[in-house]
Motif scaffolding. Sequence first.
Motif, PDB file in Angstrom:
ATOM      1  N   LEU A 103       5.872   9.682  -2.830  1.00  0.00           N
ATOM      2  CA  LEU A 103       4.843   8.827  -2.250  1.00  0.00           C
ATOM      3  C   LEU A 103       5.396   8.143  -1.009  1.00  0.00           C
ATOM      4  O   LEU A 103       6.554   7.721  -0.978  1.00  0.00           O
ATOM      5  N   SER A 104       4.567   8.038   0.014  1.00  0.00           N
ATOM      6  CA  SER A 104       4.985   7.378   1.245  1.00  0.00           C
ATOM      7  C   SER A 104       3.936   6.353   1.637  1.00  0.00           C
ATOM      8  O   SER A 104       2.756   6.679   1.775  1.00  0.00           O
ATOM      9  N   MET A 105       4.362   5.116   1.798  1.00  0.00           N
ATOM     10  CA  MET A 105       3.421   4.056   2.158  1.00  0.00           C
ATOM     11  C   MET A 105       4.061   3.131   3.180  1.00  0.00           C
ATOM     12  O   MET A 105       5.286   3.014   3.266  1.00  0.00           O
ATOM     13  N   LYS A 106       3.215   2.505   3.972  1.00  0.00           N
ATOM     14  CA  LYS A 106       3.667   1.564   4.983  1.00  0.00           C
ATOM     15  C   LYS A 106       3.464   0.149   4.452  1.00  0.00           C
ATOM     16  O   LYS A 106       2.491  -0.122   3.740  1.00  0.00           O
ATOM     17  N   ILE A 107       4.376  -0.730   4.768  1.00  0.00           N
ATOM     18  CA  ILE A 107       4.196  -2.127   4.397  1.00  0.00           C
ATOM     19  C   ILE A 107       3.207  -2.754   5.379  1.00  0.00           C
ATOM     20  O   ILE A 107       3.340  -2.597   6.589  1.00  0.00           O
ATOM     21  N   GLY A 108       2.208  -3.482   4.879  1.00  0.00           N
ATOM     22  CA  GLY A 108       1.245  -4.126   5.767  1.00  0.00           C
ATOM     23  C   GLY A 108       1.867  -5.319   6.478  1.00  0.00           C
ATOM     24  O   GLY A 108       2.754  -5.997   5.958  1.00  0.00           O
ATOM     25  N   TRP A 109       1.404  -5.573   7.706  1.00  0.00           N
ATOM     26  CA  TRP A 109       1.922  -6.709   8.455  1.00  0.00           C
ATOM     27  C   TRP A 109       1.527  -8.038   7.805  1.00  0.00           C
ATOM     28  O   TRP A 109       2.334  -8.933   7.650  1.00  0.00           O
ATOM     29  N   ASP A 142      -2.978   1.785  12.467  1.00  0.00           N
ATOM     30  CA  ASP A 142      -3.252   0.459  11.924  1.00  0.00           C
ATOM     31  C   ASP A 142      -2.343   0.257  10.712  1.00  0.00           C
ATOM     32  O   ASP A 142      -2.510   0.891   9.674  1.00  0.00           O
ATOM     33  N   THR A 143      -1.389  -0.638  10.867  1.00  0.00           N
ATOM     34  CA  THR A 143      -0.389  -0.824   9.817  1.00  0.00           C
ATOM     35  C   THR A 143      -0.983  -1.397   8.538  1.00  0.00           C
ATOM     36  O   THR A 143      -0.461  -1.158   7.442  1.00  0.00           O
ATOM     37  N   ASP A 144      -2.067  -2.140   8.638  1.00  0.00           N
ATOM     38  CA  ASP A 144      -2.633  -2.770   7.446  1.00  0.00           C
ATOM     39  C   ASP A 144      -3.575  -1.856   6.665  1.00  0.00           C
ATOM     40  O   ASP A 144      -3.929  -2.166   5.528  1.00  0.00           O
ATOM     41  N   THR A 145      -4.003  -0.735   7.273  1.00  0.00           N
ATOM     42  CA  THR A 145      -4.852   0.207   6.535  1.00  0.00           C
ATOM     43  C   THR A 145      -4.248   1.599   6.463  1.00  0.00           C
ATOM     44  O   THR A 145      -4.641   2.409   5.633  1.00  0.00           O
ATOM     45  N   GLY A 146      -3.297   1.892   7.365  1.00  0.00           N
ATOM     46  CA  GLY A 146      -2.709   3.225   7.420  1.00  0.00           C
ATOM     47  C   GLY A 146      -3.501   4.191   8.265  1.00  0.00           C
ATOM     48  O   GLY A 146      -3.103   5.346   8.444  1.00  0.00           O
ATOM     49  N   VAL A 147      -4.649   3.777   8.800  1.00  0.00           N
ATOM     50  CA  VAL A 147      -5.530   4.680   9.536  1.00  0.00           C
ATOM     51  C   VAL A 147      -4.938   5.016  10.906  1.00  0.00           C
ATOM     52  O   VAL A 147      -4.521   4.141  11.658  1.00  0.00           O
TER      53      VAL A 147
END
Length: 748
Positions: A601-607, A674-679
């Motif tokens: 799984l790969s996910m970005k940390i939201g700002w 968009d770091t907070d949605t991943g879009v």
Amino acid sequence: MKKAILSLMIIFVFFLLTGGPDFAFANPDENDTQATLADVTWYFDSDGDGDGDPNNSTTNLTGNIFQWQLNSDDCDDTDASIFPGAPEIAGDGIDQDCDGKDATLALTWYLDADRDGFGDSTKSQSSSTKPLEYVADNTDCNDADASIFPGAPEIAGDGIDQDCDNIDTPSIFAGDLKSDLTRGVAPATIKFTAFIAQGTPPFTYDYEFGDGDTKPNGSKNESHTYLAKGTYTAIVSVTDTTGAIFKLSTTIFVTDSTDLDTNQDNLEMDVDQMTKATKADDVHGILLDAQNLIGKTLDSVRSADAALRQKHEGEIQTKAGNLIANTRTKLDDLIKDNPPTAEDLKNIRAGLKGVMSNMVKNGVPVLETTHDELELISDALYKATLDVVLANQNLTPAQIDEIKTDKTKSQAFFQSNPHLLDDVMEISGIQVDPKPDLDTVKVESIASNHGLTEKQTAELYNAVERTLDVTQKILALSTAALEKTIAEIAEELFNNYSTGITVATVTIDPATQNMLITFSDGTSISFSIKSISIVEDYMPKGLFEIPNGNRLGITDSYAIIFVPYPVFALDLIAEALKLGVDPVLTQDGALQIGTSSQSSLSMKIGWSYDKTNTFTSLTTSFSVVGGADPSAEAYSFLVTYDTGLSQLLPPAAMAIDSLSQMLDTLVPGGYTIDTDTGVITVGTLKLKPDYTFFSLTSIDYTAITAAGGSVINSLAFEFGDFNGNGLSDLKFYSDSPMGYQILWAVSN
């Protein structure tokens, strides 16, 4: 003998010219305009070697005139074997040739063919000075591969001994024996902590310190003092309740003042050698050797007495400054006479990074003059490689030349094209990237708070140590205006980031050094530092959002990449470990979790994060928000900490660097993340990565092309409706890491 004859001839000529022993001129009326022999200074030559004593002179020759010389070059007039040009006997402590020093004994130097700063013990030569491409170190176990050297990052289970400790780290993590120091000056006291990730508690600990001393039935935490210099392998045998034994080890290097002085001598040779370099590869190799010497010396004196530490820190300050100055001069010459390639410049930049980072991580201030030289090197790198950065920007050669030479126009251009700033900084900025020392007590405290087992505690330490690379302190310069911490610089950059909103507080996590900024409107963000670079003032000042979702802050002297980060990183990892997963935090602010050998799984940390005042849980928890559709814009994981703070963990591309590379090629500056949605937005197209990345052992590019897909270098993509909702999704293939990930067309 020749000197004596020459002196005799000179005396004889004077006798002829002066008309005899009265030393007077034949015409007394000319005494006012012509010098007499009395104006000549003579120097006594007591040892008869033809050179006079500068401390014994006269203008009135008497007695045995043949014992006087016109030169005063003798540095020891009591020994006829000592005079300028005399044969020098190296290493005897006597300056026979009067050059101010005793000749150095021939030393042994080792070939550093792969230019990693470590030499090959089988290929050496003797010389009193350091030859180009050779170093004093002889511990490289593979001099054909720059990724293999003592202390290199080890890749577990790949069959390769990257760190030259004679073993490949097992793919199954058994634990780790940590030490507060890896180097010291004898007598050196080292503190050890054993983290065990296997077996069944309770455990017993039996230590062998490598110097003949042992500690049977020890504890998890032990100390040992090494009395003599040497390289020691400390081993702890951990026995669990079933009798199974797990061996953990670490290497300790103990030196003495003589070795430290030798390091300083070798560093001085690097300073001199830089002036003799003839190609970019030489410059790179010298910088890597200097980086190695500086690192070994400063690591060794960290726990030494104050006088010894200050002595070597001061010498390194001066020599590093001279090395940087010589590097700048040499780089200017190379760019003018033999232009280095972009790869050459990248290697030189990496060498400078190593020199600076080894100083900064050990708290050695960088002199202002050195900092100024680094800014000028950054300027030279910038101008030398700008053609590459601007190649696809539809600019004329005249416009590119203007951007190179006119800083006002350069700043204006990049202000309008912020997507290029990251590339510019990566090429020209002199990076300073030290790692912090993690506090084992803090790690164990977090583990205890979350109820982690011994195994999970070991994995917590391992997960954090291998991924964190942040720093609170930037450069402690001699100019007060530049003596700033990253927290102070961050506050300046984030102030008024949004109109009318200012920074209220800045908090730094003592364990991970990530930062938490609260604004005047009550909102907050959490981030860490990916990189810090020293730059010249050709880049615009301010805080910029770059396409990959990170932020780039530029001040007068520094360019800093900020990446989103967990508010409480240790707590998040601890809770993930309790769920039975292996989390990895990356330098791009991403969280990767291995679910199997085939997928992760790969996910970005939201700002941003929110505060839930009614939250009462005592542990960190995870949930899903935004519905059940993975392609929905709002779909994300949510982590909520025990303080009530919550933070989104949207999906992210595992191969973000590769994806950015492809998008930069296809639509330069035409996409955002968009770091907070991943879009990912590309024009009117919106894509959201799936959380899962599927690993592959190979990629069939021919089949992808045959199916209508596209291949760009080693990257590929194909379109298709992969979830049956009628929208065209994208399957992205990367070669590093090798595999694919679905980018869903956003459904709402």
